[in-house]
Design a protein around this motif. Structure first.
Motif, PDB file in Angstrom:
ATOM      1  N   ARG A  31      -4.686  -8.549  18.694  1.00  0.00           N
ATOM      2  CA  ARG A  31      -5.680  -7.806  19.475  1.00  0.00           C
ATOM      3  C   ARG A  31      -6.754  -7.180  18.596  1.00  0.00           C
ATOM      4  NH1 ARG A  31      -1.156  -4.725  18.864  1.00  0.00           N
ATOM      5  NH2 ARG A  31      -1.360  -2.500  18.433  1.00  0.00           N
ATOM      6  N   PHE A  32      -6.807  -7.571  17.331  1.00  0.00           N
ATOM      7  CA  PHE A  32      -7.775  -7.006  16.394  1.00  0.00           C
ATOM      8  C   PHE A  32      -8.689  -8.082  15.821  1.00  0.00           C
ATOM      9  CE2 PHE A  32      -3.835  -4.453  16.058  1.00  0.00           C
ATOM     10  CZ  PHE A  32      -4.322  -3.248  16.578  1.00  0.00           C
ATOM     11  N   ARG A  33      -9.817  -7.619  15.272  1.00  0.00           N
ATOM     12  CA  ARG A  33     -10.786  -8.529  14.675  1.00  0.00           C
ATOM     13  C   ARG A  33     -11.272  -7.936  13.345  1.00  0.00           C
ATOM     14  NH1 ARG A  33     -14.259 -12.479  16.666  1.00  0.00           N
ATOM     15  NH2 ARG A  33     -13.489 -12.079  18.769  1.00  0.00           N
ATOM     16  N   ILE A  34     -11.380  -8.786  12.326  1.00  0.00           N
ATOM     17  CA  ILE A  34     -11.916  -8.366  11.033  1.00  0.00           C
ATOM     18  C   ILE A  34     -13.433  -8.530  11.052  1.00  0.00           C
ATOM     19  CG2 ILE A  34     -12.032  -8.869   8.563  1.00  0.00           C
ATOM     20  CD1 ILE A  34      -9.162  -9.810   8.690  1.00  0.00           C
ATOM     21  N   LEU A  35     -14.146  -7.448  10.744  1.00  0.00           N
ATOM     22  CA  LEU A  35     -15.604  -7.530  10.634  1.00  0.00           C
ATOM     23  C   LEU A  35     -16.048  -7.790   9.199  1.00  0.00           C
ATOM     24  CD1 LEU A  35     -17.045  -4.746  12.971  1.00  0.00           C
ATOM     25  CD2 LEU A  35     -16.552  -7.136  13.468  1.00  0.00           C
ATOM     26  N   LYS A  36     -15.238  -7.332   8.235  1.00  0.00           N
ATOM     27  CA  LYS A  36     -15.633  -7.516   6.838  1.00  0.00           C
ATOM     28  C   LYS A  36     -14.406  -7.404   5.939  1.00  0.00           C
ATOM     29  CE  LYS A  36     -19.205  -6.099   3.546  1.00  0.00           C
ATOM     30  NZ  LYS A  36     -20.395  -5.235   3.342  1.00  0.00           N
ATOM     31  N   SER A  37     -14.366  -8.227   4.905  1.00  0.00           N
ATOM     32  CA  SER A  37     -13.295  -8.163   3.909  1.00  0.00           C
ATOM     33  C   SER A  37     -13.870  -7.711   2.578  1.00  0.00           C
ATOM     34  CB  SER A  37     -12.640  -9.537   3.745  1.00  0.00           C
ATOM     35  OG  SER A  37     -12.017  -9.956   4.948  1.00  0.00           O
ATOM     36  N   TYR A  38     -13.064  -6.935   1.845  1.00  0.00           N
ATOM     37  CA  TYR A  38     -13.501  -6.431   0.548  1.00  0.00           C
ATOM     38  C   TYR A  38     -12.661  -7.077  -0.562  1.00  0.00           C
ATOM     39  CZ  TYR A  38     -16.175  -3.114   3.293  1.00  0.00           C
ATOM     40  OH  TYR A  38     -17.060  -2.556   4.176  1.00  0.00           O
ATOM     41  N   GLU A  39     -12.809  -6.578  -1.764  1.00  0.00           N
ATOM     42  CA  GLU A  39     -12.167  -7.210  -2.922  1.00  0.00           C
ATOM     43  C   GLU A  39     -10.659  -7.371  -2.721  1.00  0.00           C
ATOM     44  OE1 GLU A  39     -12.478  -4.867  -6.417  1.00  0.00           O
ATOM     45  OE2 GLU A  39     -11.896  -3.004  -5.444  1.00  0.00           O
ATOM     46  N   THR A  40     -10.168  -8.494  -3.225  1.00  0.00           N
ATOM     47  CA  THR A  40      -8.745  -8.803  -3.136  1.00  0.00           C
ATOM     48  C   THR A  40      -8.092  -8.635  -4.509  1.00  0.00           C
ATOM     49  OG1 THR A  40      -9.089 -10.378  -1.332  1.00  0.00           O
ATOM     50  CG2 THR A  40      -7.060 -10.595  -2.592  1.00  0.00           C
ATOM     51  N   LYS A  41      -6.914  -8.030  -4.510  1.00  0.00           N
ATOM     52  CA  LYS A  41      -6.166  -7.845  -5.746  1.00  0.00           C
ATOM     53  C   LYS A  41      -4.772  -8.447  -5.591  1.00  0.00           C
ATOM     54  CE  LYS A  41      -8.521  -3.508  -6.954  1.00  0.00           C
ATOM     55  NZ  LYS A  41      -8.325  -2.073  -7.318  1.00  0.00           N
ATOM     56  N   GLN A  42      -4.145  -8.698  -6.736  1.00  0.00           N
ATOM     57  CA  GLN A  42      -2.795  -9.241  -6.736  1.00  0.00           C
ATOM     58  C   GLN A  42      -1.765  -8.122  -6.860  1.00  0.00           C
ATOM     59  OE1 GLN A  42      -1.297 -12.192  -6.459  1.00  0.00           O
ATOM     60  NE2 GLN A  42      -3.032 -13.597  -6.405  1.00  0.00           N
ATOM     61  N   LEU A  43      -0.805  -8.110  -5.956  1.00  0.00           N
ATOM     62  CA  LEU A  43       0.324  -7.205  -6.101  1.00  0.00           C
ATOM     63  C   LEU A  43       1.312  -7.831  -7.082  1.00  0.00           C
ATOM     64  CD1 LEU A  43       0.999  -6.076  -2.411  1.00  0.00           C
ATOM     65  CD2 LEU A  43      -0.476  -5.036  -4.132  1.00  0.00           C
ATOM     66  N   ALA A  44       1.854  -7.029  -7.978  1.00  0.00           N
ATOM     67  CA  ALA A  44       2.782  -7.535  -8.982  1.00  0.00           C
ATOM     68  C   ALA A  44       3.831  -6.470  -9.287  1.00  0.00           C
ATOM     69  CB  ALA A  44       2.035  -7.938 -10.252  1.00  0.00           C
ATOM     70  N   ILE A  45       4.771  -6.831 -10.149  1.00  0.00           N
ATOM     71  CA  ILE A  45       5.872  -5.950 -10.526  1.00  0.00           C
ATOM     72  C   ILE A  45       5.759  -5.671 -12.023  1.00  0.00           C
ATOM     73  CG2 ILE A  45       8.371  -5.621 -10.476  1.00  0.00           C
ATOM     74  CD1 ILE A  45       8.438  -7.899  -8.367  1.00  0.00           C
ATOM     75  N   GLY A  46       5.804  -4.399 -12.409  1.00  0.00           N
ATOM     76  CA  GLY A  46       5.578  -4.034 -13.805  1.00  0.00           C
ATOM     77  C   GLY A  46       6.790  -3.408 -14.483  1.00  0.00           C
ATOM     78  N   PHE A  47       6.989  -3.766 -15.753  1.00  0.00           N
ATOM     79  CA  PHE A  47       8.095  -3.245 -16.558  1.00  0.00           C
ATOM     80  C   PHE A  47       7.579  -2.811 -17.930  1.00  0.00           C
ATOM     81  CE2 PHE A  47       9.741  -6.453 -13.704  1.00  0.00           C
ATOM     82  CZ  PHE A  47      10.914  -5.907 -13.201  1.00  0.00           C
ATOM     83  N   ARG A  48       8.360  -1.996 -18.624  1.00  0.00           N
ATOM     84  CA  ARG A  48       8.063  -1.711 -20.026  1.00  0.00           C
ATOM     85  C   ARG A  48       8.153  -3.016 -20.820  1.00  0.00           C
ATOM     86  NH1 ARG A  48      10.728   2.930 -18.416  1.00  0.00           N
ATOM     87  NH2 ARG A  48      12.777   1.966 -18.716  1.00  0.00           N
ATOM     88  N   ASN A  49       7.310  -3.158 -21.805  1.00  0.00           N
ATOM     89  CA  ASN A  49       7.236  -4.420 -22.546  1.00  0.00           C
ATOM     90  C   ASN A  49       8.567  -4.836 -23.173  1.00  0.00           C
ATOM     91  OD1 ASN A  49       4.496  -4.903 -22.027  1.00  0.00           O
ATOM     92  ND2 ASN A  49       3.837  -3.706 -23.792  1.00  0.00           N
ATOM     93  N   ASP A  50       9.336  -3.865 -23.652  1.00  0.00           N
ATOM     94  CA  ASP A  50      10.559  -4.180 -24.384  1.00  0.00           C
ATOM     95  C   ASP A  50      11.824  -4.020 -23.543  1.00  0.00           C
ATOM     96  OD1 ASP A  50      10.375  -1.475 -24.110  1.00  0.00           O
ATOM     97  OD2 ASP A  50      10.925  -0.977 -26.189  1.00  0.00           O
ATOM     98  N   ASP A  51      11.672  -3.889 -22.245  1.00  0.00           N
ATOM     99  CA  ASP A  51      12.826  -3.604 -21.383  1.00  0.00           C
ATOM    100  C   ASP A  51      13.375  -4.904 -20.781  1.00  0.00           C
ATOM    101  OD1 ASP A  51      14.749  -2.517 -19.765  1.00  0.00           O
ATOM    102  OD2 ASP A  51      13.432  -1.030 -18.838  1.00  0.00           O
ATOM    103  N   ILE A  52      14.634  -5.224 -21.106  1.00  0.00           N
ATOM    104  CA  ILE A  52      15.231  -6.466 -20.607  1.00  0.00           C
ATOM    105  C   ILE A  52      15.646  -6.361 -19.137  1.00  0.00           C
ATOM    106  CG2 ILE A  52      16.071  -7.085 -22.902  1.00  0.00           C
ATOM    107  CD1 ILE A  52      18.887  -6.241 -21.960  1.00  0.00           C
ATOM    108  N   VAL A  53      15.479  -5.186 -18.526  1.00  0.00           N
ATOM    109  CA  VAL A  53      15.851  -5.046 -17.118  1.00  0.00           C
ATOM    110  C   VAL A  53      15.075  -6.023 -16.253  1.00  0.00           C
ATOM    111  CG1 VAL A  53      14.137  -3.273 -16.524  1.00  0.00           C
ATOM    112  CG2 VAL A  53      16.305  -3.351 -15.302  1.00  0.00           C
ATOM    113  N   ARG A  54      13.889  -6.421 -16.701  1.00  0.00           N
ATOM    114  CA  ARG A  54      13.076  -7.338 -15.899  1.00  0.00           C
ATOM    115  C   ARG A  54      13.757  -8.690 -15.686  1.00  0.00           C
ATOM    116  NH1 ARG A  54      10.098  -7.361 -20.781  1.00  0.00           N
ATOM    117  NH2 ARG A  54       9.697  -9.407 -21.708  1.00  0.00           N
ATOM    118  N   TYR A  55      14.551  -9.129 -16.672  1.00  0.00           N
ATOM    119  CA  TYR A  55      15.210 -10.424 -16.530  1.00  0.00           C
ATOM    120  C   TYR A  55      16.262 -10.397 -15.418  1.00  0.00           C
ATOM    121  CZ  TYR A  55      12.925 -11.269 -20.988  1.00  0.00           C
ATOM    122  OH  TYR A  55      11.986 -11.403 -21.982  1.00  0.00           O
TER     123      TYR A  55
END
Length: 267
Positions: A31-55
């Motif tokens: 029931r909605f309509r888009i009149l204008k779209s703005y910049e698009t970004k990527q959602l991502a998941i971030g970890f400390r560089n040296d943290d193996i928890v990401r694996y």
């Protein structure tokens, strides 16, 4: 190619470009309509560089994608599946013994429906996925509200183990490691499909509702054409849910929200 052929080609290209622009500007969602779209970004998941928890988190997420959990959660929250996470049904078998721990997850609670709070409970698409990951790993979980611009500080200080929950992180940052850019997120200008506003040009004197966050205000201030046409701007404390409620009850004429929120309310 003779002049007539060139003229025909130019005409067809012009028509095609116009059609694509019109489709983008007038895209309907329920029931909605888009009149204008703005910049698009990527959602991502971030970890400390040296943290193996990401694996461990990556393995659990790949298993979740393989058995359909990610897909089903996407259908629940968005009505379709815009999520891209690589599936691997053997991912959990590839990791070694998983140490017991509590995973502290930083989420943006103003990014409905990716993450938000309701009656002191954290909810949302990313929140559900994080809980599923911890269930698979046998971990406990804790959520802390953060903003994307503070991801490095929160990670490096140890306040959180992972930045994940409606966060458009800097994919190329060397300050932290990002994995699985899993979904595009962008702001859209939305009206009800049954009102008289069919283009930005017709919003003269209209009332706009949007989240109270600075990012939303920055977008409006940068769009002088829209800003100068509006009659009033309401900055809502209740975020996307308050915006859609005001639009549904005709208290405002248009709203500026994340596209994922539009998907949720249009499904």
């Amino acid at each position: 190619m003779n002049r007539l052929s060139k003229a025909i080609c130019i005409f067809l290209v012009t028509i095609l470009l116009f059609s694509l622009t019109a489709c983008s500007a007038g895209e309907r969602h329920g029931r909605f309509r888009i009149l204008k779209s703005y910049e698009t970004k990527q959602l991502a998941i971030g970890f400390r560089n040296d943290d193996i928890v990401r694996y461990y988190v990556m393995a659990a997420l790949q298993a979740s994608a393989a058995d359909g959990t990610v897909h089903n959660n996407a259908l629940h929250w968005f009505g379709h599946d815009p999520v891209s996470i690589p599936a691997d049904k053997e991912a959990m078998a590839k990791i070694k013994t998983v140490p017991k721990r509590t995973l502290i997850v930083g989420v943006d609670i103003d990014a409905f429906p990716m993450a938000y709070k309701e009656r002191d409970q954290f909810r949302g698409f990313d929140v559900d996925l994080a809980r599923d990951v911890c269930y698979r790993l046998g971990w406990k979980i804790e959520f802390i509200p953060i903003k994307a611009e503070n991801a490095y500080v929160e990670l490096s200080s140890g306040n959180i183990d992972v930045a994940w929950g409606g966060l458009a992180l800097d994919i190329g940052s060397k300050q932290y490691t990002t994995v699985f850019p899993y979904m595009e997120q962008g702001l859209v200008l939305v009206v009800r499909d049954d009102n008289r506003f069919r283009s930005v040009r017709k919003l003269k004197g209209a009332t706009l509702a949007m989240d109270s966050g600075q990012y939303f205000l920055d977008i409006i201030n940068a769009d002088e054409d829209l800003r100068d046409r509006l009659g009033a701007i309401q900055r809502m404390q209740g975020g996307a849910r308050a915006c859609f409620q005001s639009l549904d009850t005709a208290k405002v004429d248009c709203i500026l929200v994340y596209k994922s929120a539009l998907w949720h309310f249009a499904k």
